[in-house]
Write an enzyme that holds these catalytic residues in place. Structure first.
Site, mmCIF file in Angstrom:
data_model
loop_
_atom_site.group_PDB
_atom_site.id
_atom_site.type_symbol
_atom_site.label_atom_id
_atom_site.label_comp_id
_atom_site.label_asym_id
_atom_site.label_seq_id
_atom_site.Cartn_x
_atom_site.Cartn_y
_atom_site.Cartn_z
ATOM 1 N N HIS A 121 26.172 31.134 5.666
ATOM 2 C CA HIS A 121 25.731 30.954 7.046
ATOM 3 C C HIS A 121 26.767 30.125 7.799
ATOM 4 C CE1 HIS A 121 21.629 32.605 6.825
ATOM 5 N NE2 HIS A 121 21.680 32.227 5.563
ATOM 6 N N THR A 173 32.913 27.957 -7.962
ATOM 7 C CA THR A 173 33.433 28.031 -6.598
ATOM 8 C C THR A 173 34.880 28.510 -6.551
ATOM 9 O OG1 THR A 173 34.151 25.714 -6.648
ATOM 10 C CG2 THR A 173 31.921 26.150 -5.840
ATOM 11 N N LYS A 174 35.495 28.694 -7.733
ATOM 12 C CA LYS A 174 36.890 29.124 -7.785
ATOM 13 C C LYS A 174 37.037 30.285 -8.761
ATOM 14 C CE LYS A 174 38.721 24.518 -6.760
ATOM 15 N NZ LYS A 174 39.570 23.387 -7.244
ATOM 16 N N ARG A 188 34.393 24.195 -14.841
ATOM 17 C CA ARG A 188 35.790 24.093 -15.270
ATOM 18 C C ARG A 188 35.965 24.838 -16.584
ATOM 19 N NH1 ARG A 188 36.922 20.359 -19.244
ATOM 20 N NH2 ARG A 188 35.153 19.102 -19.921
ATOM 21 N N LYS A 191 37.440 26.447 -22.650
ATOM 22 C CA LYS A 191 38.102 27.204 -23.714
ATOM 23 C C LYS A 191 38.809 28.402 -23.097
ATOM 24 C CE LYS A 191 35.150 26.324 -27.762
ATOM 25 N NZ LYS A 191 34.284 26.959 -28.783
#
Length: 204
Positions: A121, A173-174, A188, A191
């Site tokens: 939004h 988010t990445k 994150r 492994k």
């Protein structure tokens, strides 16, 4: 000229058609549109969508479910702002929410309570309430052979590579490269598969 291009050039007509298809308060297709869904949503051989799944699937974007794929109970599928393409032998677990634009590959397993949303939004204009501003979209891509744990969140614009494991509760988010195990919030890499040694190595 394609229909979408024509409607882009005639915004008032597009608005009228949208009002005919989508309930303005419920923000889902009207019942008479939902009755027609078997005619325009594409399901492969052996694909199953359970009856309790909320199918907010208007005809102006694609929805495809590949062969022998399953969408389990109490999930929500919404392609109102972008296509949803799901590959073969993929399982969408209980109580998942998928909002397009999203592309999910083959042999992907989603556990319970996952949110995958290609929508955001807009909020920049402080003179307008957020719900009166437009939305923006950025496609999500989940490649083949991934396993996503319960209650994970995949945000707009993210690409997850092949044969990845996303731990329960992750907020991704990445972009994630191929052959990784992800944990934590923010997510994150913990492994990664080493092709030379053919072993999974911890990332310190």
């Amino acid at each position: 000229m394609e229909i979408k291009e024509y409607l882009q050039r005639h915004p008032q007509l597009k608005k009228r058609i949208h009002r005919f298809i989508m309930h303005p308060i419920k923000t889902r297709p009207y019942w008479w549109i939902r009755l027609l869904q078997p005619l325009y949503i594409k399901k492969g051989k052996g694909a199953i969508i359970y009856h309790s799944v909320r199918k907010d699937l208007p005809p102006f974007h694609q929805f495809q479910l590949g062969k022998y794929s399953v969408v389990e109970d109490f999930s929500c599928l919404n392609n109102a702002v972008g296509n949803i393409i799901i590959g073969d032998y993929t399982r969408i677990g209980l109580h998942n929410t998928i909002i397009g634009p999203v592309c999910i590959g083959n042999h992907v397993n989603l556990a319970q309570g996952i949110v995958i949303s290609g929508l955001n939004h807009n909020y920049i204009d402080t003179s307008l309430p957020i719900d009166q501003q437009s939305v923006s979209t950025s496609p999500i891509s989940i490649h083949d052979d991934c396993w996503i744990g319960a209650n994970a969140v995949i945000t707009a614009g993210v690409t997850i590579g092949r044969h990845c494991v996303i731990g329960a509760g992750c907020v991704v988010t990445k972009n994630i490269p191929d052959y990784c195990v992800i944990a934590g919030n923010p997510a994150r890499i913990i492994k990664k598969f080493n092709k030379k040694s053919q072993t999974w190595e911890k990332i310190l």
